[in-house]
Design a protein around this motif. Structure first.
Motif, PDB file in Angstrom:
ATOM      1  N   LEU A 217       0.833  -1.207   0.000  1.00 11.41           N
ATOM      2  CA  LEU A 217       0.000   0.000   0.000  1.00 11.41           C
ATOM      3  C   LEU A 217       0.866   1.256   0.000  1.00 11.41           C
ATOM      4  N   ILE A 218       1.991   1.208   0.725  1.00  8.42           N
ATOM      5  CA  ILE A 218       2.906   2.355   0.731  1.00  8.42           C
ATOM      6  C   ILE A 218       3.416   2.626  -0.688  1.00  8.42           C
ATOM      7  N   ALA A 219       3.762   1.560  -1.410  1.00  6.18           N
ATOM      8  CA  ALA A 219       4.276   1.726  -2.772  1.00  6.18           C
ATOM      9  C   ALA A 219       3.204   2.302  -3.692  1.00  6.18           C
ATOM     10  N   ILE A 220       1.970   1.817  -3.565  1.00  4.57           N
ATOM     11  CA  ILE A 220       0.892   2.330  -4.423  1.00  4.57           C
ATOM     12  C   ILE A 220       0.613   3.801  -4.114  1.00  4.57           C
ATOM     13  N   LEU A 221       0.569   4.151  -2.822  1.00  3.32           N
ATOM     14  CA  LEU A 221       0.349   5.552  -2.452  1.00  3.32           C
ATOM     15  C   LEU A 221       1.493   6.437  -2.940  1.00  3.32           C
ATOM     16  N   ALA A 222       2.709   5.915  -2.886  1.00  4.17           N
ATOM     17  CA  ALA A 222       3.860   6.690  -3.372  1.00  4.17           C
ATOM     18  C   ALA A 222       3.747   6.941  -4.870  1.00  4.17           C
ATOM     19  N   ALA A 223       3.279   5.940  -5.616  1.00  5.88           N
ATOM     20  CA  ALA A 223       3.107   6.115  -7.063  1.00  5.88           C
ATOM     21  C   ALA A 223       2.055   7.177  -7.359  1.00  5.88           C
ATOM     22  N   ASN A 308       7.250   6.334 -15.877  1.00  5.99           N
ATOM     23  CA  ASN A 308       5.857   6.519 -15.468  1.00  5.99           C
ATOM     24  C   ASN A 308       5.626   5.821 -14.125  1.00  5.99           C
ATOM     25  N   PRO A 309       5.103   6.537 -13.108  1.00  6.52           N
ATOM     26  CA  PRO A 309       4.982   5.919 -11.772  1.00  6.52           C
ATOM     27  C   PRO A 309       4.115   4.662 -11.756  1.00  6.52           C
ATOM     28  N   PHE A 310       3.001   4.666 -12.495  1.00  7.43           N
ATOM     29  CA  PHE A 310       2.175   3.460 -12.515  1.00  7.43           C
ATOM     30  C   PHE A 310       2.822   2.358 -13.356  1.00  7.43           C
TER      31      PHE A 310
END
Length: 379
Positions: A217-223, A308-310
């Motif tokens: 979740l931290i990685a997804i929020l960071a993206a 691209n972050p995603f």
């Protein structure tokens, strides 16, 4: 007739779709040849890799666990690369994040007895981010004030950070109850990053989430955060302008030094959180095996994702599947680790080569041979 390498004005939609597919197919074919040369059935090997990485919900959860540090370090280097700041130091920044998180987990409960996870985990989060940011800030300051090449400084700082944590878990922080194994004492349970099976028991009843933890979740929020910063803020606009043309950015009044410092605080901090995810989410101690090259692999992740972050999240997952699948063929087929490594390297080689041909195309022309890609790219 001569061969000419020509830069595409803009990668076509067809190239974006076809080139990666062809690259993977060629990589698999080349890998099949190598496997056949050592007497291994390629189809059985690829089947074992696919089942090991994606064949069950547990396998997918293990792939996601392997992908989390790649996601965070990939995001870290991608935002720095957007500004043409070549941060090769995510490996060291990850190590410093792991060091800081471990220090807080081991020693803060001695200062604040009975500390809860609601206080200890945020303190570890802040410490890991700050330590990674500090390690990124050093090369940024050296480049901003004195023009020191950041490739050299970030790379050299990797060795300092890795040797520092080795000194700690082999020396003063080594667990006296650890039967001689290098590593600190286990963290208190309040320092564990929660796992999905504990946080979402309803989900765990449906699928096997294994060791998957909140680092995902931290990685997804960071993206999401980086996507908003780059696409929706003035700061992101300045980063993109510097990345397009630093001289034009300077003439437009953009402060390059301030942006170097701020971007590397964010970049190093994200890599530091990758270190937190490893010690608080998986090992629950600082030990050998925390630093395994994710910071360097992150460069490949960022490059393949087009910064691209995603895209970083997707590419990190796919590379993690390749790594987990490689580990699986060692276990199920008894292949040496070297064979799995060569196979992974071969597939990556073709995928990276394919990424190059999304930017350039080969044309046959009349006249002398000419390779003008760099000139046209303004490199």
């Amino acid at each position: 007739m001569a061969l000419k390498l020509e830069r595409r004005m803009e990668p076509s939609r067809t190239a974006n779709i076809v080139v990666p597919i062809v690259s993977v197919v060629l990589g698999l074919l080349a890998g099949a040849v190598l496997l056949a040369l050592v007497g291994v059935n390629p189809l059985e090997t690829y089947k074992a890799m696919a089942e090991g990485a994606l064949g069950s919900t547990y396998a997918i959860s293990e792939t996601l666990v392997r992908a989390i540090p790649l996601m965070l370090t990939g995001l870290a280097v991608s935002i720095a690369f957007r500004m043409l700041f070549w941060n090769i130091g995510a490996e060291g920044q990850l190590a410093m994040g792991a060091f800081a998180a471990a220090g807080v987990a081991l020693f803060l409960p001695g200062v604040v007895p009975d500390i809860s996870a609601w206080l200890l985990l945020p303190a570890m989060f802040v410490a890991a981010f700050a330590a990674g940011a500090m390690w990124g800030l050093i090369p940024a300051a050296l480049k901003g004030f004195w023009g020191v090449n950041e490739i050299i400084t970030t790379l050299m700082l990797n060795y300092v950070a890795i040797l520092w944590i080795q000194y700690l878990y082999f020396g003063p922080w080594k667990d006296p109850q650890g039967f001689g194994f290098p590593g600190t004492a286990p963290f208190p349970e309040a320092a564990y990053l929660p796992r999905f099976k504990d946080s979402f028991p309803g989900l765990a009843e449906t699928v096997n989430t294994g060791r998957m933890h909140w680092g995902l979740l931290i990685a997804i929020l960071a993206a999401v955060f980086i996507w908003i910063v780059l696409g929706r803020t003035r700061w992101g606009y300045e980063i993109r302008v510097i990345g397009e043309n630093p001289n034009a950015a300077r003439y437009a009044g953009i402060n390059l030094l301030r942006n170097f410092l701020l971007v590397m605080i964010l970049s190093g901090g994200l890599a530091g959180l990758a270190g937190l995810s490893q010690v608080a989410g998986i090992s629950h101690r600082l030990q050998q095996g925390i630093v395994v090259g994710d910071g360097y692999t992150a460069i490949i992740v960022a490059w393949l994702a087009g910064l691209n972050p995603f895209g970083v999240l997707i590419v990190a997952f796919l590379l993690a599947a390749l790594f987990v699948g490689g580990d699986q063929i060692q276990i199920t087929m008894g292949l040496p680790a070297a064979v799995a490594g060569v196979l992974q390297g071969t597939i990556l080689f073709f995928v990276l080569g394919g990424a190059f041909f999304k930017q350039y195309r080969i044309r046959w022309t009349h006249g002398s041979s000419q390779v003008d890609a760099q000139a046209e790219a303004g490199v």
